[in-house]
Design a protein around this motif. Sequence first.
Motif, PDB file in Angstrom:
ATOM      1  N   GLY A 112       0.989   3.946  -3.209  1.00  0.00           N
ATOM      2  CA  GLY A 112       0.447   5.210  -2.671  1.00  0.00           C
ATOM      3  C   GLY A 112       0.846   6.243  -3.640  1.00  0.00           C
ATOM      4  O   GLY A 112       1.624   6.296  -4.222  1.00  0.00           O
ATOM      5  N   ARG A 161       0.927  -1.236   0.007  1.00  0.00           N
ATOM      6  CA  ARG A 161      -0.072  -0.154   0.078  1.00  0.00           C
ATOM      7  C   ARG A 161       0.736   1.159   0.208  1.00  0.00           C
ATOM      8  O   ARG A 161       0.635   2.325  -0.752  1.00  0.00           O
ATOM      9  N   ASN A 162       1.937   1.264   0.629  1.00  0.00           N
ATOM     10  CA  ASN A 162       2.861   2.476   0.822  1.00  0.00           C
ATOM     11  C   ASN A 162       3.499   2.476  -0.614  1.00  0.00           C
ATOM     12  O   ASN A 162       3.845   3.689  -0.925  1.00  0.00           O
ATOM     13  N   ILE A 211      -4.989  -3.246   1.807  1.00  0.00           N
ATOM     14  CA  ILE A 211      -4.712  -2.260   0.895  1.00  0.00           C
ATOM     15  C   ILE A 211      -5.712  -1.380   0.314  1.00  0.00           C
ATOM     16  O   ILE A 211      -5.669  -0.098   0.358  1.00  0.00           O
ATOM     17  N   THR A 212      -7.111  -1.730  -0.065  1.00  0.00           N
ATOM     18  CA  THR A 212      -7.841  -0.811  -0.675  1.00  0.00           C
ATOM     19  C   THR A 212      -9.328  -0.882   0.006  1.00  0.00           C
ATOM     20  O   THR A 212      -9.983  -0.012  -0.200  1.00  0.00           O
ATOM     21  N   ILE A 226      -3.521   2.814  -6.188  1.00  0.00           N
ATOM     22  CA  ILE A 226      -4.500   2.045  -5.331  1.00  0.00           C
ATOM     23  C   ILE A 226      -5.768   2.854  -5.094  1.00  0.00           C
ATOM     24  O   ILE A 226      -6.795   2.231  -4.689  1.00  0.00           O
ATOM     25  N   SER A 227      -5.703   4.039  -5.367  1.00  0.00           N
ATOM     26  CA  SER A 227      -6.985   5.105  -5.491  1.00  0.00           C
ATOM     27  C   SER A 227      -7.370   5.092  -6.417  1.00  0.00           C
ATOM     28  O   SER A 227      -8.504   5.979  -6.596  1.00  0.00           O
TER      29      SER A 227
END
Length: 306
Positions: free
Chosen positions: A137, A133-134, A241-242, A157-158
């Motif tokens: 990002g 996730r980091n 993560i999401t 991831i967004s």
Amino acid sequence: MRTLPKKKWKSPIGKETLPGYIFISPWLIGFLLLTAWPIGQSLYLSFTEYSMLSAPQWIGTANYERMWSDATFWKSLRVTFTFVLFAVPLRLAFSLLVAMLLNRAMRGMNLYRTLIYFPSLIGGSVAVAALWRNMFGVDGYINSILGFFGIPGMGWISHPDTALYTLILLNTWQFGSTMVIFLAGLKQIPTELYEAASVDGAGPVRKFFNVTLPMLSPVMFFNLVLTVINSFQMFTAAFIITKGGPVQSTYMYALFLYEKAFKHYQMGYASALAWVLLAIVGILTAINFLASKYWVFYENEGGGKR
């Protein structure tokens, strides 16, 4: 008229078999209490309305009928099938590629194999999901590397168009166990077959398709079945993560089941979802077994496909 004497029923547990049953009794008790009983309870609860706060109420097939009109159910199913469609072949192909690279005879190869396999020991952990996730990002390592080359980054991831593919990439990266099985299969292929192919003038590509793939097909079939089953159960990465977003683009079936059970306390509906997942995985596994006779090569069956 002569009547035949009735046969006495003999217990399967005799003096000779009793020690065996005693030795397996810890496993047998554990299986009955921790596996068979929960499975039976889950099947029963799938026909009830149960919130864990009150006694289950029998409602028949209402939970299964509810799925047909549940848009979130179909959304999670579509996302999961998309994930499996891309993640399974990528993981198998990448695992085979790495296994073939590690199958070479060179100095220090055992060390290389250990270093490559080591990350897979923690591949499915929460820590790796948080690290992923980091990395992807907005301010993550991937965008930092792209920025160094003057390439504008994005929130991988967004964004609904790329979020699912970051999870697919993570699943491909977790190739360790699949790669080890491929590597073991490669070592079982007789070198005489490659030597004979070389005498016939076959190059590396022809050797791969005419020798390696046919001889490796049973191992490939085994990895295919396991990878499909594991992919349908993918949960940790989507949850950490999401959280299933953005706009449910990574809302995996296992995440949907988890939220129905432990967030909305709809345990009966969640049990029905679990049995539908079991049915889907079972059907796909059966299809794989039926199709295997057309492409899986077994040397001990006359040198042909079974």
